[in-house]
Design an enzyme around this catalytic site. Structure first.
Site: not given
Length: 251
Positions: A14, A16, A144, A200
């Site tokens: 992942d 972010d 993004n 996370d």
């Protein structure tokens, strides 16, 4: 040793909160977007204003989910129904897409003003994984993703990117469904059972478990280790650097 079972040959990260320190920026953008909407709605309906909770609401309803899914999930928690609108809705439109676009405008302003940093421990782990010959992909719900990867300087360490734009084009379901992680494994040419998922978000570890991946690593940046384990993580670490030098599980 990278703390992974011997059968794992690929890593699906992942973005972010795992590789980059953008979770705070996402949270702030969601909070500003929803609070502005909720204040306006409360005033119009002569109701009390209950703000977006940047801890509980963020973790339960938006973290790790595609942007518009996050809008729907949070609004549903407040028994609010809005028209869907369309992806071209302006950010001031009171539609699901309008709120999602408003959040994205706030996020991009922050990213372009202040940039984005990668977690040093994650950079170390990515370099170690590269040296060990493990395949590497980033899998993110963010539309993004390309901009964030480039701004963080991680592009040379990642072979494949599956982001929100790919998911939209290929009609992949968002986390907690495993579709995007499965797409990442397919692009790397590995079976799900040979890949480790690094996440996370609660929705993300649930996606890793739902896809029958070979190992699911929960990354706990906010003190939710027990919840990550309950949602499907095999192990939880506070930083990926903790895995460097670790013996493989069960060895």
């Amino acid at each position: 040793m990278l703390g992974l079972p011997a059968h794992v040959t690929a890593c699906l990260f992942d973005l972010d909160g795992v590789l980059t320190q953008t979770a705070r920026v996402h949270n702030a953008a969601w909070r500003a977007t929803f609070d502005e909407f909720l204040r306006r709605r409360a005033a119009a309906n002569d109701e009390p204003f209950t703000p977006f909770d940047p801890d509980e609401d963020y973790r339960r309803f938006v973290d790790g989910r595609p942007r518009y899914d996050g809008v729907r999930s949070f609004l549903s928690s407040r028994d609010i129904v809005l028209p869907e609108g369309s992806p071209d809705d302006p950010p001031e439109a009171e539609t699901v897409h309008g709120l999602g676009n408003c959040k994205n405008v706030r996020l991009l302003q922050e990213l372009r003003t202040h940039g984005v940093d990668a977690y040093p421990g994650s950079v170390r782990y990515l370099r170690a994984a590269t040296d060990a010959g493990l395949r590497r992909a980033v899998v993110t719900a963010s539309a993004n993703g390309g901009e964030v990867v480039a701004a963080s300087g991680l592009a040379e360490l990642l072979e494949v990117r599956v982001d929100g734009l790919v998911a939209r084009t290929e009609k992949l379901r968002g986390k907690p469904e495993p579709d995007t992680f499965l797409a990442g494994a397919e692009r790397l040419g590995v079976a799900p059972g040979s890949a480790a998922v690094f996440e996370d978000a609660l929705a993300g570890v649930a996606a890793g478990r739902a896809g029958d991946f070979g190992y699911v690593v929960g990354v706990d940046r906010v003190g939710q280790a027990d919840a990550l384990l309950a949602h499907g993580a095999d192990i939880v670490v506070r930083d990926l650097a903790e895995l460097i030098g670790n013996r493989e599980p069960g060895a």
